[in-house]
Write an enzyme that holds these catalytic residues in place. Sequence first.
Site, short mmCIF file in Angstrom:
data_model
loop_
_atom_site.label_atom_id
_atom_site.label_comp_id
_atom_site.label_asym_id
_atom_site.label_seq_id
_atom_site.Cartn_x
_atom_site.Cartn_y
_atom_site.Cartn_z
N HIS A 12 -1.90 7.71 4.33
CA HIS A 12 -1.20 8.98 4.61
C HIS A 12 -2.00 10.19 4.11
O HIS A 12 -1.41 11.20 3.73
CB HIS A 12 0.21 8.94 4.00
CG HIS A 12 0.24 8.75 2.50
ND1 HIS A 12 1.21 8.01 1.85
CD2 HIS A 12 -0.57 9.23 1.52
CE1 HIS A 12 0.99 8.05 0.56
NE2 HIS A 12 -0.08 8.78 0.32
N HIS A 59 4.27 13.20 -3.83
CA HIS A 59 3.12 13.58 -4.66
C HIS A 59 3.46 14.86 -5.43
O HIS A 59 2.86 15.90 -5.22
CB HIS A 59 1.88 13.80 -3.80
CG HIS A 59 1.49 12.62 -2.96
ND1 HIS A 59 2.19 12.23 -1.84
CD2 HIS A 59 0.46 11.74 -3.07
CE1 HIS A 59 1.61 11.16 -1.29
NE2 HIS A 59 0.56 10.85 -2.03
N HIS A 193 -8.74 4.35 -2.76
CA HIS A 193 -8.97 5.76 -3.07
C HIS A 193 -8.82 6.08 -4.53
O HIS A 193 -7.94 5.60 -5.22
CB HIS A 193 -8.26 6.75 -2.17
CG HIS A 193 -6.76 6.85 -2.10
ND1 HIS A 193 -5.92 5.81 -1.85
CD2 HIS A 193 -5.97 7.95 -2.17
CE1 HIS A 193 -4.67 6.26 -1.76
NE2 HIS A 193 -4.68 7.56 -1.97
N GLU A 240 -1.14 2.80 -4.48
CA GLU A 240 -0.17 3.09 -3.40
C GLU A 240 0.04 1.86 -2.50
O GLU A 240 1.07 1.75 -1.85
CB GLU A 240 -0.66 4.26 -2.54
CG GLU A 240 -0.59 5.61 -3.24
CD GLU A 240 -1.03 6.78 -2.34
OE1 GLU A 240 -0.76 7.92 -2.73
OE2 GLU A 240 -1.65 6.56 -1.28
C1 DHB Z 1 -5.50 12.27 -0.74
C2 DHB Z 1 -4.19 12.33 -1.21
C3 DHB Z 1 -3.33 11.27 -1.01
O1 DHB Z 1 -2.04 11.32 -1.39
C4 DHB Z 1 -3.75 10.13 -0.41
O2 DHB Z 1 -2.90 9.10 -0.33
C5 DHB Z 1 -5.05 10.05 0.06
C6 DHB Z 1 -5.92 11.12 -0.10
C7 DHB Z 1 -6.42 13.42 -0.91
O3 DHB Z 1 -6.03 14.41 -1.55
O4 DHB Z 1 -7.52 13.37 -0.37
FE FE Z 2 -1.04 9.48 -1.43
#
Ligand code: DHB
Ligand code: FE
Length: 279
Positions: A12, A59, A193, A240
């Site tokens: 997402h 978030h 990530h 996540e």
């Molecule tokens: C980013 C933020 C998110 O919540 C995520 O799931 C993936 C990437 C970002 O800030 O790049």
């Molecule tokens: Fe996220």
Amino acid sequence: MARITAGVATSHVPAIGAALDNGKAEDPYWQPLFAGYEASKAWIAAEQPDVIILVYNDHASAFSLELIPTFAIGCADQFAPADEGWGPRPVPVVKGHPTLAWHLAETLILDEFDMTIVNAMDVDHGLTVPLSLMFGQPDAWPCPVIPLAVNVVQYPPPTGHRCYKLGKAIRRAVESFPEDLKVVIFGTGGMSHQLQGPRAGLINTAFDTAFLDRLIDDPVGQAMVPHIDYVREAGSEAIELVMWLIMRGALNETVRVAHRFYHVPASNTAVGHLILENA
Ligand code: DHB
Ligand code: FE
């Protein structure tokens, strides 16, 4: 009776929403990513769910460190796009399904999953980017959406096993709703990530691929993987991915893979996507 026909998993990443909102979907950087969702848009247009249960994490848009529900269910009539710092995304308001949402809250709590009931909440990229990826840019989202928010921001998040069991409880709850509704469940977030610190931008394709394989074929085994493995191997925000286990728990043990897609990079992350149908 209501029934869950399929599950959709997708990252997402907020930059995906920004790319769409700012007309950059055809840019060479973004085109291959959106191309991976063309089949998904056709699939969901044919599937025509009556309701989506969308598992995501907030978030720090609706909640904050002052209030951290482990599992929260949105029971309101509607949910406005959240202001995430650059202004709310220019996407339609998300209409809820209060009757099914209240039935889920009641059934899940009596089934020993202590959901937080949320009657007013804005929804951020965690919820709206998956809708944009699946539906594009309509004037209104084609069906009601029940937000199911999971804490994966502040330690301790729920275990993968707890998430998987919640998925099973969601299925029982849906199947005890008397109305004849076709429900699709989304699990969002992930894949690799890490957004901060010296390891920012970490991508572990081998981990992501193994996760996708195992989510499909060995969800019980995947549910036993501890948090530390996700964080060490695929970055702090890879946690996540436990939310995908909620979606997976709500499906049959054996599923049909209708679509699978993986792409690097999107912003600092890897994007993964699955559509799984109950055989
Ligand atoms: C980013 C933020 C998110 O919540 C995520 O799931 C993936 C990437 C970002 O800030 O790049
Ligand atoms: Fe996220």
